[in-house]
Scaffold this active site. Structure first.
Site, mmCIF file in Angstrom:
data_model
loop_
_atom_site.group_PDB
_atom_site.id
_atom_site.type_symbol
_atom_site.label_atom_id
_atom_site.label_comp_id
_atom_site.label_asym_id
_atom_site.label_seq_id
_atom_site.Cartn_x
_atom_site.Cartn_y
_atom_site.Cartn_z
ATOM 1 C CD GLN A 52 -2.818 -1.328 0.483
ATOM 2 O OE1 GLN A 52 -3.281 -0.352 -0.079
ATOM 3 N NE2 GLN A 52 -3.212 -2.548 0.217
ATOM 4 C CE LYS A 53 0.203 6.748 -4.093
ATOM 5 N NZ LYS A 53 -0.870 7.474 -4.755
#
Lengths: 353, 184
Positions: free
Chosen positions: B70-71
């Site tokens: 995930q970012k």
């Protein structure tokens, strides 16, 4: 006891030799002692020989340092030489050579690691690192990285004549292709809908059949996927209703606003989504990231053939974790994330057209 | 032969390797790890944090680190760089819309000094999907041919079917072994 024995032996010897020169007798070393000393010396010599034959010249740190630094100097010289190079291909060749020789040098260092003192090792590693850095710099200087772009098929076909050898023109044609990325990105074989407004869009089970479905740039649309896709990507959606049959693996949602989504799936990954309702059956976990006002409720939408499609998807109908949502921007355990909530039962939708 | 030499040789005999598995979220990193280890892949959740697996393969002890993509987790990737022998970059071959993201993340990883000595294996995952890009298309999209700083290889695979996972890991082990354990 032993000492006493020795003394007796020596006194015997003394008696034997004593007759000729009694005054020197105390200094004279007995023959057996001399022999013993000789044996010892020979033994030392033998051990030295053995040691010498075991150690290889290549395993001397002196040899290593000399070989390493001479090769390093040679590589540096090559590197300096190629900065004046105007011919591109020649410069590329030189850089290639420098790269392989640097790699060989690294291997030489790795091979020598076992017998090198820590200090020499770290010095060599540091200078190698420096060499690699200056190589990278030089490469950036001489051969700037081209940016990646999808090559649009349209620009390839009409090209007349032989391809130009001038690198500049190649780069510009790539740049222009970059603007056409969206067109090239959805090839005809992709199953899905893109760039629609105010439409009812339906795909039958025949069309979907475990394909990966892509839905992008839709506004005010009603999308119905009446089958079991293997995975679904949903991106750039505004004010839409998107309902799908059971999705075998993950559903990926990005940039979605003011919409209603409904589907069974194995995973749901939601990004940059606001003000959206999700009626969900998820067998592992749903997550949100960079989202606001996303609300969840259990799946109730159904269509003829849903049972059959559930079997095709392989999803477990009994396991639904629709209200266990991980918010990657809210890692506090025990407190509810402000970015999502459960739709109160009274507000849940029961009519599905 | 000194004591230090003997100790070093003993360490080599253990043949331990540290592999770091990274990629954008939804690429299939955890699925690859679990499938490779023969575990059930149908219950996998998006990784919040990381997974570690230690397994034996071809006489090597592999420590595989699978870190969430995930970012919001990518800034933590750096915490796992130290003493990495092999980097496994996993790509969702069907995710055409984020290939540029994928290229950028990979190229910034390759500039990391602490990953300087690592071998790079790119898994073009999800080849079982009809809409997936071929490994050659991925190779072009990620500009892999421009990589001169690392040994690299791209392999098309499917974590769901298990296709080519072994081939990829075997290549990675051979390449690392050739670099690290040549002294034996």
């Amino acid at each position: 006891m032993r000492i006493v024995d020795n003394m007796e032996v020596e006194s015997d010897v003394f008696k034997e030799n004593g007759a000729s020169c009694p005054s020197e007798a105390g200094l004279k070393i007995p023959e057996r002692m001399i022999k013993r000393e000789q044996d010892r010396l020979e033994d030392v010599e033998r051990k030295k020989e053995a040691k010498k034959s075991q150690s290889v010249t290549e395993e001397k740190s002196g040899f290593f340092t000399a070989a390493f630094s001479s090769e390093r100097a040679a590589i540096e010289e090559l590197l300096v030489g190629c900065s004046g190079e105007t011919d591109r291909t020649l410069a590329t060749q030189t850089l290639e050579e420098v790269t392989t020789r640097t790699q060989q040098l690294q291997k030489f260092l790795n091979d020598s690691m076992v017998f090198l003192p820590q200090y020499v090792l770290s010095r060599a590693q540091a200078s190698l690192q420096k060499l690699q850095n200056s190589l990278a710099e030089k490469r950036d200087e001489i051969l700037p990285k081209k940016r990646f772009a999808f090559r649009s098929r349209a620009t390839n076909t009409p090209k007349a004549g032989p391809p130009s050898a001038d690198p500049v023109s190649v780069i510009t044609s790539k740049d222009s292709a970059e603007t056409a990325v969206d067109a090239a990105i959805s090839p005809p074989e992709q199953c899905g809908f893109s760039h629609f407004e105010s439409q009812v869009l339906t795909k039958s089970g025949e069309e979907i059949k475990q394909q990966d479905v892509l839905l992008t740039h839709l506004t005010n649309c009603k999308v119905r996927l009446l089958g079991s896709p293997s995975t679904v990507h949903i991106k750039h959606i505004q004010n839409c209703e998107i309902f799908s049959g059971p999705v075998s693996s993950s559903v990926f949602v990005d940039h979605c606003t003011g919409s209603t989504l409904s589907f069974p799936c194995q995973q749901l990954r939601t990004h940059h989504t606001t003000n959206t309702q999700v009626y969900l059956h998820v067998t592992s976990r749903a997550i949100i990231e960079d989202c606001k006002e996303v609300r969840f409720a259990p799946l109730t939408w159904t269509y003829p053939g849903l049972d059959e499609d559930f079997k095709v998807s392989g999803l477990d109908r009994k396991r639904n974790n629709w209200n266990q949502v991980d918010d990657f921007n809210w890692l506090a355990v025990g407190t509810q994330s402000p970015n999502w909530s459960v739709i109160p039962e009274a507000e849940r939708r029961t009519e599905w057209d | 032969m000194g004591l230090l030499t003997i100790l070093k040789k003993m360490k080599h005999k253990e043949r331990e390797m540290r592999l770091l598995m990274l990629g954008l979220d939804n690429a299939g990193k955890t699925t690859i790890l679990k499938k490779f280890n023969g575990e059930d892949v149908s219950t996998i959740s998006p990784t919040l944090g990381f997974n570690i697996k230690t397994l034996e393969h071809k006489g090597f002890k592999l420590n595989i680190w699978d870190v969430g993509g995930q970012k919001s987790l990518r800034s933590y990737w750096r915490n796992y760089f130290e003493s990495t022998d092999g980097l496994v970059w996993v790509v969702d071959s069907a995710d055409r819309l984020r290939l540029e993201d994928c290229r950028q993340e990979l190229s910034s990883l390759l500039l990391e000094e602490r990953l300087g000595g690592a071998t790079l294996l790119v898994f073009a995952n999800k080849q079982d999907l009809p809409g997936s890009l071929s490994k050659d298309a991925i190779r072009e999209a990620l500009a892999l041919d421009n990589i001169k700083t690392h040994h690299w290889c791209i392999i098309g695979c499917s974590a769901v079917t298990g296709e080519n996972l072994l081939a990829g890991v075997d290549w990675l082990l051979d390449d690392i072994a050739a670099r690290v354990f040549t002294a034996d």
